[in-house]
Write a protein that holds these residues in place. Structure first.
Motif, mmCIF file in Angstrom:
data_model
loop_
_atom_site.group_PDB
_atom_site.id
_atom_site.type_symbol
_atom_site.label_atom_id
_atom_site.label_comp_id
_atom_site.label_asym_id
_atom_site.label_seq_id
_atom_site.Cartn_x
_atom_site.Cartn_y
_atom_site.Cartn_z
ATOM 1 N N PHE A 230 -46.289 13.846 0.531
ATOM 2 C CA PHE A 230 -47.619 13.426 0.075
ATOM 3 C C PHE A 230 -48.542 14.639 -0.113
ATOM 4 C CE2 PHE A 230 -51.972 12.478 1.572
ATOM 5 C CZ PHE A 230 -52.394 11.646 0.554
ATOM 6 N N GLU B 154 -47.543 16.749 -3.047
ATOM 7 C CA GLU B 154 -47.855 16.100 -4.321
ATOM 8 C C GLU B 154 -49.351 16.162 -4.625
ATOM 9 O OE1 GLU B 154 -47.807 11.624 -6.067
ATOM 10 O OE2 GLU B 154 -45.985 12.238 -5.006
ATOM 11 N N VAL B 155 -50.176 15.806 -3.654
ATOM 12 C CA VAL B 155 -51.624 15.761 -3.870
ATOM 13 C C VAL B 155 -52.186 17.151 -4.171
ATOM 14 C CG1 VAL B 155 -53.837 15.324 -2.727
ATOM 15 C CG2 VAL B 155 -52.011 13.643 -2.570
ATOM 16 N N PHE B 156 -51.698 18.147 -3.440
ATOM 17 C CA PHE B 156 -52.231 19.498 -3.621
ATOM 18 C C PHE B 156 -51.385 20.358 -4.556
ATOM 19 C CE2 PHE B 156 -54.080 18.010 0.382
ATOM 20 C CZ PHE B 156 -55.420 18.189 0.089
ATOM 21 N N LYS B 157 -50.421 19.719 -5.219
ATOM 22 C CA LYS B 157 -49.566 20.398 -6.200
ATOM 23 C C LYS B 157 -48.897 21.645 -5.618
ATOM 24 C CE LYS B 157 -52.261 18.640 -10.126
ATOM 25 N NZ LYS B 157 -52.314 17.340 -9.630
ATOM 26 N N TYR C 79 -49.247 6.416 1.086
ATOM 27 C CA TYR C 79 -48.333 7.077 0.169
ATOM 28 C C TYR C 79 -47.203 6.130 -0.215
ATOM 29 C CZ TYR C 79 -44.967 10.252 -1.865
ATOM 30 O OH TYR C 79 -44.088 10.846 -2.737
ATOM 31 N N HIS D 157 -60.583 8.771 2.386
ATOM 32 C CA HIS D 157 -60.704 9.639 1.214
ATOM 33 C C HIS D 157 -59.685 9.116 0.211
ATOM 34 C CE1 HIS D 157 -62.508 12.345 4.201
ATOM 35 N NE2 HIS D 157 -63.158 12.843 3.166
ATOM 36 N N SER D 158 -59.959 9.297 -1.058
ATOM 37 C CA SER D 158 -59.067 8.733 -2.063
ATOM 38 C C SER D 158 -58.667 9.764 -3.109
ATOM 39 C CB SER D 158 -59.766 7.567 -2.773
ATOM 40 O OG SER D 158 -58.934 7.047 -3.775
ATOM 41 N N THR D 159 -57.437 9.626 -3.575
ATOM 42 C CA THR D 159 -57.023 10.351 -4.767
ATOM 43 C C THR D 159 -57.520 9.541 -5.962
ATOM 44 O OG1 THR D 159 -54.935 9.139 -4.911
ATOM 45 C CG2 THR D 159 -54.917 11.223 -3.655
ATOM 46 N N GLU D 160 -57.471 10.125 -7.134
ATOM 47 C CA GLU D 160 -57.865 9.398 -8.343
ATOM 48 C C GLU D 160 -56.965 8.177 -8.549
ATOM 49 O OE1 GLU D 160 -60.497 9.720 -10.450
ATOM 50 O OE2 GLU D 160 -61.201 11.180 -8.993
ATOM 51 N N ASP D 161 -55.688 8.323 -8.220
ATOM 52 C CA ASP D 161 -54.753 7.209 -8.404
ATOM 53 C C ASP D 161 -55.074 6.028 -7.492
ATOM 54 O OD1 ASP D 161 -53.344 8.643 -10.290
ATOM 55 O OD2 ASP D 161 -51.811 9.328 -8.885
ATOM 56 N N GLY D 162 -55.604 6.293 -6.304
ATOM 57 C CA GLY D 162 -55.809 5.239 -5.326
ATOM 58 C C GLY D 162 -57.168 4.569 -5.352
#
Length: 184
Positions: A49, A52-55, A124, A157-162
């Motif tokens: 996770f 992926e989130v932080f590339k 995730y 906190h959210s990712t753009e996808d979530g």
């Protein structure tokens, strides 16, 4: 029909068939609370996770992070300061979500709740299982847990996808933005 058109037709048929098979097997997805037996996999999924989130393609610190995550989940699942729900497909964990319990001084809006609050994290889902409602089901289970514990509120906190999932379930932007001071 031209060869290129046949290939496209067969490709779209195959894609439709694969989507149908995944939908057909959705009943094979099971949900349960995490136990100490799941700690290794929870640590692994958290590393995936974060990467992926932080590339992050590869980190020299991945092994150390994983070791610390195993410690974290072992401690927090044992003392019940974290509640984690899992989704499994064919006896393999494909999605996770956690609720971290914490205390703060009570507020007017939380009278009677003793300052108990919750923080949602570790939401995730493996890529091929996304957009099938799995994360929403896990989040709903965490919300039920939070209500049963009489928490003042939960936040995340959210990712753009979530963010769409969270807003759909009633999460709102906060009045005061969160700021971080990171110590290195």
């Amino acid at each position: 029909m031209a060869y290129a058109e046949q290939r496209i037709f067969r490709s779209s048929q195959t894609l439709y068939y694969l989507k149908f098979l995944i939908m057909l097997n959705a009943s094979k997805i099971t949900y349960r609370k995490a136990t100490l037996k799941d700690v290794e996999m929870l640590a692994t999924m958290r590393v995936v996770f974060i990467n992926e989130v932080f590339k992050i393609k590869k980190s020299k610190d991945a092994d150390q992070l994983r070791k610390e995550l195993v410690e974290y989940f072992t401690t927090t699942l044992s003392d019940q300061s974290v509640i984690t729900w899992l989704a499994e497909y064919d006896n393999r964990i494909v999605s996770t979500g956690s609720l971290v319990l914490w205390h703060a001084p009570p507020t007017y809006t939380g009278l009677g709740k003793k300052g108990m609050r919750g923080y949602i994290l570790n939401m995730y889902t493996e890529k091929k299982f996304r957009k099938k409602g799995i994360a929403s089901i896990l989040l709903d289970k965490l919300i039920i847990e939070a209500k049963a514990l009489n928490l003042e509120y939960i936040h995340l906190h959210s990712t753009e996808d979530g963010i769409r999932i969270y807003r759909k379930l009633g999460f709102q932007d906060t009045k005061f933005p969160e700021l971080n001071l990171i110590f290195k």
